[in-house]
Design a protein around this motif. Structure first.
Motif, PDB file in Angstrom:
ATOM      1  N   CYS A 167       1.059  -1.293  -0.080  1.00  0.00           N
ATOM      2  CA  CYS A 167       0.100   0.131  -0.054  1.00  0.00           C
ATOM      3  C   CYS A 167       0.982   1.444  -0.081  1.00  0.00           C
ATOM      4  N   LEU A 168       0.456   2.214  -0.860  1.00  0.00           N
ATOM      5  CA  LEU A 168       1.063   3.580  -1.034  1.00  0.00           C
ATOM      6  C   LEU A 168       0.196   4.513  -0.363  1.00  0.00           C
ATOM      7  N   ASP A 169       0.720   5.632   0.154  1.00  0.00           N
ATOM      8  CA  ASP A 169       0.018   6.751   0.745  1.00  0.00           C
ATOM      9  C   ASP A 169      -0.188   7.561  -0.553  1.00  0.00           C
ATOM     10  N   ASN A 170      -0.854   8.855  -0.229  1.00  0.00           N
ATOM     11  CA  ASN A 170      -1.035   9.756  -1.160  1.00  0.00           C
ATOM     12  C   ASN A 170       0.204  10.629  -1.795  1.00  0.00           C
ATOM     13  N   SER A 171       1.273  10.019  -0.956  1.00  0.00           N
ATOM     14  CA  SER A 171       2.593  10.804  -1.421  1.00  0.00           C
ATOM     15  C   SER A 171       3.635   9.861  -2.006  1.00  0.00           C
ATOM     16  N   GLY A 172       3.161   8.484  -2.287  1.00  0.00           N
ATOM     17  CA  GLY A 172       4.036   7.515  -2.894  1.00  0.00           C
ATOM     18  C   GLY A 172       4.789   6.800  -1.906  1.00  0.00           C
ATOM     19  N   GLU A 173       4.493   7.008  -0.692  1.00  0.00           N
ATOM     20  CA  GLU A 173       5.435   6.156   0.276  1.00  0.00           C
ATOM     21  C   GLU A 173       4.718   4.896   0.586  1.00  0.00           C
ATOM     22  N   VAL A 174       5.367   3.863   0.953  1.00  0.00           N
ATOM     23  CA  VAL A 174       5.005   2.476   1.218  1.00  0.00           C
ATOM     24  C   VAL A 174       4.685   2.480   2.770  1.00  0.00           C
ATOM     25  N   PHE A 175       3.319   2.068   3.110  1.00  0.00           N
ATOM     26  CA  PHE A 175       3.293   2.212   4.595  1.00  0.00           C
ATOM     27  C   PHE A 175       2.599   0.731   4.757  1.00  0.00           C
ATOM     28  N   ALA A 176       2.507   0.005   4.084  1.00  0.00           N
ATOM     29  CA  ALA A 176       1.972  -1.539   4.509  1.00  0.00           C
ATOM     30  C   ALA A 176       2.167  -2.515   3.308  1.00  0.00           C
ATOM     31  N   ALA A 177       2.357  -3.668   3.904  1.00  0.00           N
ATOM     32  CA  ALA A 177       2.823  -4.822   2.755  1.00  0.00           C
ATOM     33  C   ALA A 177       2.228  -5.959   3.310  1.00  0.00           C
ATOM     34  N   ILE A 178       1.565  -6.950   2.337  1.00  0.00           N
ATOM     35  CA  ILE A 178       1.048  -8.208   2.807  1.00  0.00           C
ATOM     36  C   ILE A 178       1.485  -9.101   1.965  1.00  0.00           C
ATOM     37  N   GLY A 179       2.285 -10.285   2.226  1.00  0.00           N
ATOM     38  CA  GLY A 179       2.620 -11.348   1.621  1.00  0.00           C
ATOM     39  C   GLY A 179       3.957 -11.142   1.023  1.00  0.00           C
TER      40      GLY A 179
ATOM     41  N   ASN B 268       8.271   2.701  -8.733  1.00  0.00           N
ATOM     42  CA  ASN B 268       8.876   3.713  -9.854  1.00  0.00           C
ATOM     43  C   ASN B 268       8.336   4.950  -9.840  1.00  0.00           C
ATOM     44  N   SER B 269       8.513   5.935 -10.687  1.00  0.00           N
ATOM     45  CA  SER B 269       7.961   7.268 -10.619  1.00  0.00           C
ATOM     46  C   SER B 269       6.622   7.027 -11.141  1.00  0.00           C
ATOM     47  N   ARG B 270       6.146   6.012 -12.026  1.00  0.00           N
ATOM     48  CA  ARG B 270       4.851   5.762 -12.443  1.00  0.00           C
ATOM     49  C   ARG B 270       3.763   5.551 -11.437  1.00  0.00           C
ATOM     50  N   ASP B 271       4.474   4.405 -10.464  1.00  0.00           N
ATOM     51  CA  ASP B 271       3.725   4.170  -9.221  1.00  0.00           C
ATOM     52  C   ASP B 271       3.252   5.182  -8.278  1.00  0.00           C
ATOM     53  N   THR B 272       4.388   6.177  -8.165  1.00  0.00           N
ATOM     54  CA  THR B 272       4.161   7.155  -7.380  1.00  0.00           C
ATOM     55  C   THR B 272       3.211   8.235  -7.608  1.00  0.00           C
ATOM     56  N   ALA B 273       3.292   8.420  -9.210  1.00  0.00           N
ATOM     57  CA  ALA B 273       2.419   9.313  -9.782  1.00  0.00           C
ATOM     58  C   ALA B 273       0.779   8.840  -9.600  1.00  0.00           C
ATOM     59  N   ILE B 274       0.723   7.438  -9.681  1.00  0.00           N
ATOM     60  CA  ILE B 274      -0.527   7.039  -9.557  1.00  0.00           C
ATOM     61  C   ILE B 274      -1.032   7.158  -8.141  1.00  0.00           C
TER      62      ILE B 274
ATOM     63  N   LYS C 194      -3.665   3.272 -13.753  1.00  0.00           N
ATOM     64  CA  LYS C 194      -3.166   2.115 -13.215  1.00  0.00           C
ATOM     65  C   LYS C 194      -1.575   1.489 -13.998  1.00  0.00           C
ATOM     66  N   GLN C 195      -0.982   0.703 -13.879  1.00  0.00           N
ATOM     67  CA  GLN C 195       0.295   0.039 -14.273  1.00  0.00           C
ATOM     68  C   GLN C 195       0.495  -1.256 -14.164  1.00  0.00           C
ATOM     69  N   ILE C 196       0.785  -2.075 -15.030  1.00  0.00           N
ATOM     70  CA  ILE C 196       0.992  -3.572 -14.800  1.00  0.00           C
ATOM     71  C   ILE C 196       2.587  -3.792 -15.472  1.00  0.00           C
ATOM     72  N   ARG C 197       3.143  -4.276 -14.752  1.00  0.00           N
ATOM     73  CA  ARG C 197       4.788  -4.695 -15.119  1.00  0.00           C
ATOM     74  C   ARG C 197       5.162  -5.926 -14.346  1.00  0.00           C
ATOM     75  N   THR C 198       6.324  -6.290 -14.659  1.00  0.00           N
ATOM     76  CA  THR C 198       6.905  -7.444 -14.039  1.00  0.00           C
ATOM     77  C   THR C 198       8.219  -6.976 -13.305  1.00  0.00           C
ATOM     78  N   VAL C 199       8.048  -7.408 -12.165  1.00  0.00           N
ATOM     79  CA  VAL C 199       9.540  -6.854 -11.165  1.00  0.00           C
ATOM     80  C   VAL C 199       9.986  -8.124 -10.391  1.00  0.00           C
ATOM     81  N   GLU C 200      11.288  -7.942 -10.023  1.00  0.00           N
ATOM     82  CA  GLU C 200      11.976  -8.739  -9.185  1.00  0.00           C
ATOM     83  C   GLU C 200      12.044  -8.283  -7.688  1.00  0.00           C
TER      84      GLU C 200
ATOM     85  N   VAL D 137      -2.861   0.867  -4.408  1.00  0.00           N
ATOM     86  CA  VAL D 137      -2.267  -0.363  -3.833  1.00  0.00           C
ATOM     87  C   VAL D 137      -1.796  -1.063  -5.152  1.00  0.00           C
ATOM     88  N   GLN D 138      -0.720  -1.807  -4.517  1.00  0.00           N
ATOM     89  CA  GLN D 138       0.134  -2.814  -5.814  1.00  0.00           C
ATOM     90  C   GLN D 138      -0.310  -3.962  -5.471  1.00  0.00           C
TER      91      GLN D 138
END
Length: 448
Positions: free
Chosen positions: A87-99, A106-112, A119-125, A144-145
């Motif tokens: 989960c990202l807040d309205n500033s793009g900072e991560v404040f919670a993770a599940i699993g 990335n910058s696109r996630d922060t902008a969303i 929305k954005q779909i991608r493959t990450v490591e 939410v990611q």
């Protein structure tokens, strides 16, 4: 490389290229299909967070590890329905993770997250694992990611790549083996023809075994090869027969010449009348011998003058030949000629027609005339002699053949053979028959 090897290699390469194209297409389609199913799954899950008041996002993020307080509890190892969240807040900072410990942002996630939409779909490591992640904006602000494990999918695709590669290799190998077997069967007649040709070249024999001919190209080649060997064998037999016949025919005038020369040498004081008779005989035998040698050379080499073909008026040739025969023999030669042109060699045709007219003058009994008729495509020469016996007609055009009636007359037995050769050189033919009221009729026919 042998022809079999080339065919086998060509089939292997063709199969390999085809298999690679099919395998590549299969892999690409499978990869796109699997990725589309995962993306569709993430899209379906993301629709849960599109509620106007954001309760679903709040409920989900409240179950995760709160990263803003030091007394947070460890991250829960279980994910909701096999899906991990961040989960990202309205500033793009991560404040919670599940699993999951963390997912890249990335910058696109922060902008969303800042905009609260998109929305954005991608493959990450992350955590040494591969994830397919969709970032979706929340109407109340933040994002939410949603992540789904993509490692298993990649392992399946890797296994698929391996199997497809093995299929390409095995298909190429099988194709090479099958191609070699097919080439071996297909080229067997060619190998046999090669062996036969080498045997002919080594031994000089033409009676070698030729493989049975089929209806395909090797079969046609085998039939042509057998025909060629038969023609070569016949040509050699004819040459040997020509040499034997020539030796026999040359022996008679040479013996006569030798006898006359020895007589002149032994008896220098012969009466003038006898001496003149012997010299006349020598001149006659020498002339006949020269003519015989010329005809032998022409028949043996099967070549005549290097004379170009041209349009010839056969009726004019007949008139010249008839005039020459009248002058030489004093015989009557009647000509009934219609204009007739032929593409051919003038000297050869003059020789052929002249031989027929001379032959008719020789066998006609005086005062019977020699009749020459020219029509479109044919020259007919008739005499008023005894004719040609039925038993002799099939052989009169053979080299050195002389019927019983002809042996008492001058000649080498090559004149009619030369006529037959010239006729065939011009695409025509010659035949003989007897007239109903006596005499022989020789007919030269040419293609019009």
């Amino acid at each position: 490389m042998t022809l079999r090897g080339k065919i086998a290699l060509a089939m292997a390469v063709l199969t390999a290229v085809t298999a690679i194209i099919v395998a590549s297409a299969t892999y690409v389609v499978t990869d796109q299909r699997v990725r589309a199913e995962v993306d569709q799954y993430l899209d379906t899950y993301a629709q849960r967070f599109q509620d106007p008041d954001g309760r679903q996002a709040l409920a989900t993020c409240s179950q995760g590890t709160n990263r803003r307080t030091p007394q947070n509890v460890p991250r829960r190892d279980d994910s909701i329905e096999g899906v991990a969240f961040q989960c990202l807040d309205n500033s793009g900072e991560v404040f919670a993770a599940i699993g999951v410990d963390s997912l890249p942002v990335n910058s696109r996630d922060t902008a969303i997250a800042i905009a609260g939409r998109g929305k954005q779909i991608r493959t990450v490591e992350s955590d040494d694992e591969t994830w397919r992640v969709e970032t979706v904006g929340i109407s109340q602000g933040g994002a939410v990611q949603i992540a789904r494990d993509y490692g298993e999918t990649e392992r399946v695709l890797a296994a698929l790549r391996l199997w497809l590669s093995l299929i390409v290799v095995v298909a190429s190998a099988v194709s090479a083996i099958v191609g070699w077997l097919i080439a071996r069967r297909s080229t067997r007649p060619l190998v046999q023809l090669t062996d036969a040709a080498e045997e002919v070249a080594t031994t000089g024999r033409f009676d070698v075994a030729v493989p049975a001919a089929g209806k395909d190209e090797p079969g046609r080649l085998a039939r042509s090869f057998a025909t060629m060997l038969a023609a070569l064998s016949q040509s050699r037999d004819q040459q040997q027969q020509l040499v034997q016949d020539a030796g026999h025919e040359l022996r008679t005038p040479l013996t006569s010449l030798r006898t006359n020369v020895e007589t002149l040498q032994r008896y220098p004081n012969l009466p003038e009348e006898t001496r003149e008779s012997i010299l006349a005989d020598l001149e006659s035998e020498t002339r006949e011998l020269g003519s015989l040698v010329d005809e032998l050379v022409q028949l043996a080499t099967d070549t005549w003058d290097d004379e170009p073909e041209e349009n010839i008026s056969i009726d004019q040739i007949v008139e010249r030949v008839a005039e020459r025969t009248r002058r030489r023999t004093g015989r009557v030669v009647e000509v009934d000629a219609q204009p007739f042109e032929l593409l051919g060699r003038p000297r050869e045709l003059t020789r052929a027609i002249g031989n027929l007219v001379d032959n008719a003058a020789k066998f006609s009994e005086a005062p019977g005339a020699v009749e020459v008729t020219v029509r479109n495509g044919s020259v007919q020469v008739r005499d008023h002699g005894p004719g040609v016996a039925l038993t002799d007609q099939p052989h009169v055009f053979d080299r050195f053949y002389r019927s019983a009636d002809a042996r008492s007359k001058a000649g080498s037995g090559l004149g009619l053979a030369i006529v037959d050769q010239i006729a065939r050189n011009h695409g025509g033919a010659v035949r003989v028959e007897n007239a109903e009221d006596g005499g022989a009729i020789f007919t030269l026919t040419f293609p019009v």
